[in-house]
Design a protein around this motif. Structure first.
Motif, PDB file in Angstrom:
ATOM      1  N   VAL A  54       0.846  -1.192   0.000  1.00 44.23           N
ATOM      2  CA  VAL A  54       0.000   0.000   0.000  1.00 44.23           C
ATOM      3  C   VAL A  54       0.885   1.246   0.000  1.00 44.23           C
ATOM      4  N   ALA A  55       1.899   1.265   0.867  1.00 49.23           N
ATOM      5  CA  ALA A  55       2.776   2.439   0.948  1.00 49.23           C
ATOM      6  C   ALA A  55       3.409   2.737  -0.405  1.00 49.23           C
ATOM      7  N   ILE A  56       4.001   1.734  -1.025  1.00 51.92           N
ATOM      8  CA  ILE A  56       4.727   1.962  -2.277  1.00 51.92           C
ATOM      9  C   ILE A  56       3.780   2.227  -3.444  1.00 51.92           C
ATOM     10  N   ILE A  57       2.732   1.406  -3.571  1.00 44.72           N
ATOM     11  CA  ILE A  57       1.864   1.551  -4.741  1.00 44.72           C
ATOM     12  C   ILE A  57       1.080   2.866  -4.683  1.00 44.72           C
ATOM     13  N   VAL A  58       0.618   3.266  -3.487  1.00 40.23           N
ATOM     14  CA  VAL A  58      -0.091   4.552  -3.386  1.00 40.23           C
ATOM     15  C   VAL A  58       0.847   5.698  -3.754  1.00 40.23           C
ATOM     16  N   ALA A  59       2.073   5.690  -3.188  1.00 41.04           N
ATOM     17  CA  ALA A  59       3.011   6.778  -3.472  1.00 41.04           C
ATOM     18  C   ALA A  59       3.300   6.859  -4.972  1.00 41.04           C
ATOM     19  N   ILE A  60       3.472   5.707  -5.611  1.00 36.60           N
ATOM     20  CA  ILE A  60       3.807   5.723  -7.036  1.00 36.60           C
ATOM     21  C   ILE A  60       2.602   6.085  -7.897  1.00 36.60           C
ATOM     22  N   SER A  61       1.408   5.640  -7.499  1.00 34.32           N
ATOM     23  CA  SER A  61       0.206   6.054  -8.236  1.00 34.32           C
ATOM     24  C   SER A  61       0.050   7.568  -8.175  1.00 34.32           C
ATOM     25  N   MET A  62       0.314   8.143  -6.983  1.00 34.26           N
ATOM     26  CA  MET A  62       0.210   9.600  -6.846  1.00 34.26           C
ATOM     27  C   MET A  62       1.211  10.305  -7.754  1.00 34.26           C
ATOM     28  N   LEU A  63       2.435   9.764  -7.762  1.00 34.10           N
ATOM     29  CA  LEU A  63       3.479  10.363  -8.586  1.00 34.10           C
ATOM     30  C   LEU A  63       3.087  10.331 -10.063  1.00 34.10           C
ATOM     31  N   SER A  97      10.993   1.489 -13.840  1.00 39.59           N
ATOM     32  CA  SER A  97      11.425   1.191 -12.474  1.00 39.59           C
ATOM     33  C   SER A  97      10.270   1.265 -11.483  1.00 39.59           C
ATOM     34  N   LEU A  98       9.185   1.972 -11.897  1.00 40.47           N
ATOM     35  CA  LEU A  98       8.117   2.272 -10.944  1.00 40.47           C
ATOM     36  C   LEU A  98       6.959   1.294 -11.014  1.00 40.47           C
ATOM     37  N   SER A  99       6.545   0.923 -12.216  1.00 43.46           N
ATOM     38  CA  SER A  99       5.336   0.120 -12.338  1.00 43.46           C
ATOM     39  C   SER A  99       5.424  -0.799 -13.551  1.00 43.46           C
ATOM     40  N   GLY A 100       5.331  -2.091 -13.312  1.00 38.48           N
ATOM     41  CA  GLY A 100       5.442  -3.072 -14.378  1.00 38.48           C
ATOM     42  C   GLY A 100       4.283  -3.001 -15.352  1.00 38.48           C
ATOM     43  N   SER A 101       3.050  -2.848 -14.817  1.00 35.86           N
ATOM     44  CA  SER A 101       1.894  -2.828 -15.707  1.00 35.86           C
ATOM     45  C   SER A 101       1.904  -1.556 -16.552  1.00 35.86           C
ATOM     46  N   ALA A 102       2.334  -0.432 -15.951  1.00 30.15           N
ATOM     47  CA  ALA A 102       2.402   0.819 -16.712  1.00 30.15           C
ATOM     48  C   ALA A 102       3.454   0.716 -17.821  1.00 30.15           C
ATOM     49  N   ALA A 103       4.604   0.090 -17.492  1.00 27.25           N
ATOM     50  CA  ALA A 103       5.661  -0.046 -18.494  1.00 27.25           C
ATOM     51  C   ALA A 103       5.180  -0.895 -19.664  1.00 27.25           C
ATOM     52  N   LEU A 104       4.461  -1.973 -19.340  1.00 23.46           N
ATOM     53  CA  LEU A 104       3.940  -2.839 -20.391  1.00 23.46           C
ATOM     54  C   LEU A 104       2.898  -2.083 -21.222  1.00 23.46           C
ATOM     55  N   GLY A 105       2.109  -1.220 -20.546  1.00 26.37           N
ATOM     56  CA  GLY A 105       1.112  -0.407 -21.235  1.00 26.37           C
ATOM     57  C   GLY A 105       1.765   0.549 -22.213  1.00 26.37           C
ATOM     58  N   VAL A 106       2.808   1.257 -21.761  1.00 23.90           N
ATOM     59  CA  VAL A 106       3.524   2.191 -22.638  1.00 23.90           C
ATOM     60  C   VAL A 106       4.109   1.443 -23.830  1.00 23.90           C
ATOM     61  N   PHE A 107       4.700   0.278 -23.536  1.00 21.06           N
ATOM     62  CA  PHE A 107       5.303  -0.512 -24.609  1.00 21.06           C
ATOM     63  C   PHE A 107       4.252  -0.961 -25.629  1.00 21.06           C
ATOM     64  N   SER A 108       3.102  -1.435 -25.157  1.00 23.56           N
ATOM     65  CA  SER A 108       2.040  -1.848 -26.084  1.00 23.56           C
ATOM     66  C   SER A 108       1.574  -0.684 -26.953  1.00 23.56           C
ATOM     67  N   THR A 133      10.526  -4.443 -12.158  1.00 25.04           N
ATOM     68  CA  THR A 133      10.060  -3.233 -11.494  1.00 25.04           C
ATOM     69  C   THR A 133      10.705  -3.088 -10.120  1.00 25.04           C
ATOM     70  N   THR A 134      11.718  -2.233 -10.051  1.00 26.00           N
ATOM     71  CA  THR A 134      12.536  -2.121  -8.843  1.00 26.00           C
ATOM     72  C   THR A 134      11.719  -1.853  -7.579  1.00 26.00           C
ATOM     73  N   PHE A 135      10.797  -0.888  -7.643  1.00 23.80           N
ATOM     74  CA  PHE A 135      10.058  -0.515  -6.432  1.00 23.80           C
ATOM     75  C   PHE A 135       9.128  -1.631  -5.966  1.00 23.80           C
ATOM     76  N   TYR A 136       8.558  -2.355  -6.901  1.00 20.54           N
ATOM     77  CA  TYR A 136       7.662  -3.453  -6.539  1.00 20.54           C
ATOM     78  C   TYR A 136       8.434  -4.579  -5.864  1.00 20.54           C
ATOM     79  N   VAL A 137       9.553  -4.969  -6.460  1.00 16.54           N
ATOM     80  CA  VAL A 137      10.389  -6.026  -5.886  1.00 16.54           C
ATOM     81  C   VAL A 137      10.834  -5.630  -4.479  1.00 16.54           C
ATOM     82  N   LEU A 138      11.221  -4.364  -4.343  1.00 15.26           N
ATOM     83  CA  LEU A 138      11.665  -3.862  -3.044  1.00 15.26           C
ATOM     84  C   LEU A 138      10.553  -3.980  -2.001  1.00 15.26           C
ATOM     85  N   ALA A 139       9.338  -3.549  -2.365  1.00 13.72           N
ATOM     86  CA  ALA A 139       8.228  -3.573  -1.413  1.00 13.72           C
ATOM     87  C   ALA A 139       7.866  -5.007  -1.027  1.00 13.72           C
ATOM     88  N   VAL A 140       7.795  -5.889  -2.029  1.00 20.47           N
ATOM     89  CA  VAL A 140       7.365  -7.263  -1.757  1.00 20.47           C
ATOM     90  C   VAL A 140       8.423  -8.014  -0.948  1.00 20.47           C
TER      91      VAL A 140
END
Lengths: 177, 211
Positions: A54-63, A97-108, A133-140
């Motif tokens: 929650v901490a990481i995903i909320v902060a990154i969604s806000m960013l 580095s921030l979001s795997g699904s977003a990166a895949l979205g941009v790539f698609s 996704t660095t931040f996700y791996v770190l959080a998990v």
């Protein structure tokens, strides 16, 4: 070539499962009991990481919602353009580095709008395929063991991402440029 | 982590206000919180399955076997954990699963490895050198075949999608090697863990245990 690779990716998972079960049976392990015994922890681990996620995903969604990523990629645009990097790929350098699904979205998006023959598609493919996704791996991973003092771990992850971007541009320039 | 969390949120709100996107930022709080629980819940089943498989592999001696094969490598990289630690086998399983693109399996193995590394850790709130190194190895995202990317390329009618495998592999190897070397360098110059740091330092300086 592509057939062999498809075969490998199709069979990797079933092969691993079969291998574990066969070796278990040969060694006379009570596989059903041991499986359920190990699986019990699944719920606990997943629930334990919720606060960290929650901490990481909320902060990154806000960013991402704030438009900060676009601003940052505009700032570094002149630098990256001098390396022959297409403008469409720019946001990927930060998003991956921030979001795997977003990166895949941009790539698609890039792949679908620019098509298979464009250099941007190839560069984006290499950049997305070579990163985690660095931040996700770190959080998990650290969340699961309740580590809050991460020391230099994030620094290593982000610098490795940077090295990944630079080498992706370099390799793609050599091969497809 | 306190500073990272603080700055991410402050920057988001300030920049969101400048860009006139404050409403979007507020919505992101809700959607982000919801998403994180979704991610965690979607992990429960996968996690349970692979932890179950892992238990079988552990009881059958398969993990011991794998860790014995990879021992020469892990002994050099993870010189601070005892070679008989179960962490070695878990790290080996995590690495193998990652390499073959089975990220669903790699995550439970990786978490298991972290738990074992935590047992060897002296300060339970702070990451040990081995944990930082293991995390660095995972964030570098080493994999032999980028399956998801290939799927997208095939879907848009890319004629020769396999041509991106070699460059991707090269890039990921460079990033992976860099992460390992950088972790090893930083563990020497970064301020050690507060508890028993002298002991860890002593172990770092053992001959033959570097790069």
């Amino acid at each position: 070539m592509i057939k062999i690779l498809n075969l490998i990716s199709l069979w990797a998972l079933p092969f691993l499962i079969l291998l574990i079960l066969f070796v278990g049976m040969i060694k006379k392990v009570p596989i059903y009991e041991e499986f359920t015994n190990g699986a019990k922890d699944g719920f606990k681990v997943a629930v334990n990481i919720i606060p960290y996620l929650v901490a990481i995903i909320v902060a990154i969604s806000m960013l991402r919602a704030s438009g900060a990523i676009e601003m940052l990629s505009d700032c570094i645009a002149p630098l990256l353009k001098s390396w022959n990097m297409p403008a469409d790929v720019l946001p990927l350098t930060i998003v991956r580095s921030l979001s795997g699904s977003a990166a895949l979205g941009v790539f698609s998006d890039i792949a679908n709008s620019l098509g298979p023959d464009s250099y941007a598609t190839k560069l984006a493919a290499v950049m997305v395929g070579s990163s985690e996704t660095t931040f996700y791996v770190l959080a998990v991973y650290f969340g699961a063991v309740k580590i809050s003092k991460i020391r230099y771990a994030l620094l290593v992850g982000l610098l490795a991402d940077l090295v990944g971007i630079i080498s992706a541009v370099w390799v793609c320039n050599l091969m497809f440029g | 982590m306190n500073y990272i969390f603080f700055f991410l949120i402050v920057i988001s709100i300030v920049i969101g206000a400048i860009n006139g996107k404050l409403q979007e930022v507020c919505n992101a709080v809700m959607s982000g919180a919801e998403l994180s629980v979704k991610v965690a819940f979607s992990l429960i089943g996968i996690m349970a399955f692979w932890l179950g498989m892992m238990k079988i592999a552990q009881k059958s001696g398969m993990i011991d076997f794998l860790s014995k094969i990879l021992k020469p490598v892990t002994k050099i990289l993870f010189n601070e954990i005892p070679p008989q630690s179960p962490a070695v086998g878990d790290i080996a399983m995590n690495f193998t699963a990652n390499a073959f693109g089975l990220s669903n399996a790699a995550t439970p193995f990786g978490i298991k490895a972290m738990e074992e590394l935590q047992k060897e850790n002296k300060d339970k709130t702070s990451a040990s050198n081995s944990m930082c190194l293991f995390l660095g190895m995972n964030t570098a995202g080493f994999q032999l075949i980028p399956t998801t990317v290939l799927a997208v390329l095939i879907s848009i009618g890319y004629k020769n999608p396999t041509e991106i495998i070699a460059p991707t592999l090269l890039v990921t190897i460079i990033a992976f090697t860099f992460a390992v070397v950088l972790s090893k360098v930083l563990q020497r110059i970064w301020k050690g863990q507060t508890i028993n740091s002298s002991l860890t330092d002593g172990e770092n300086n053992r001959p033959g245990g570097e790069e």
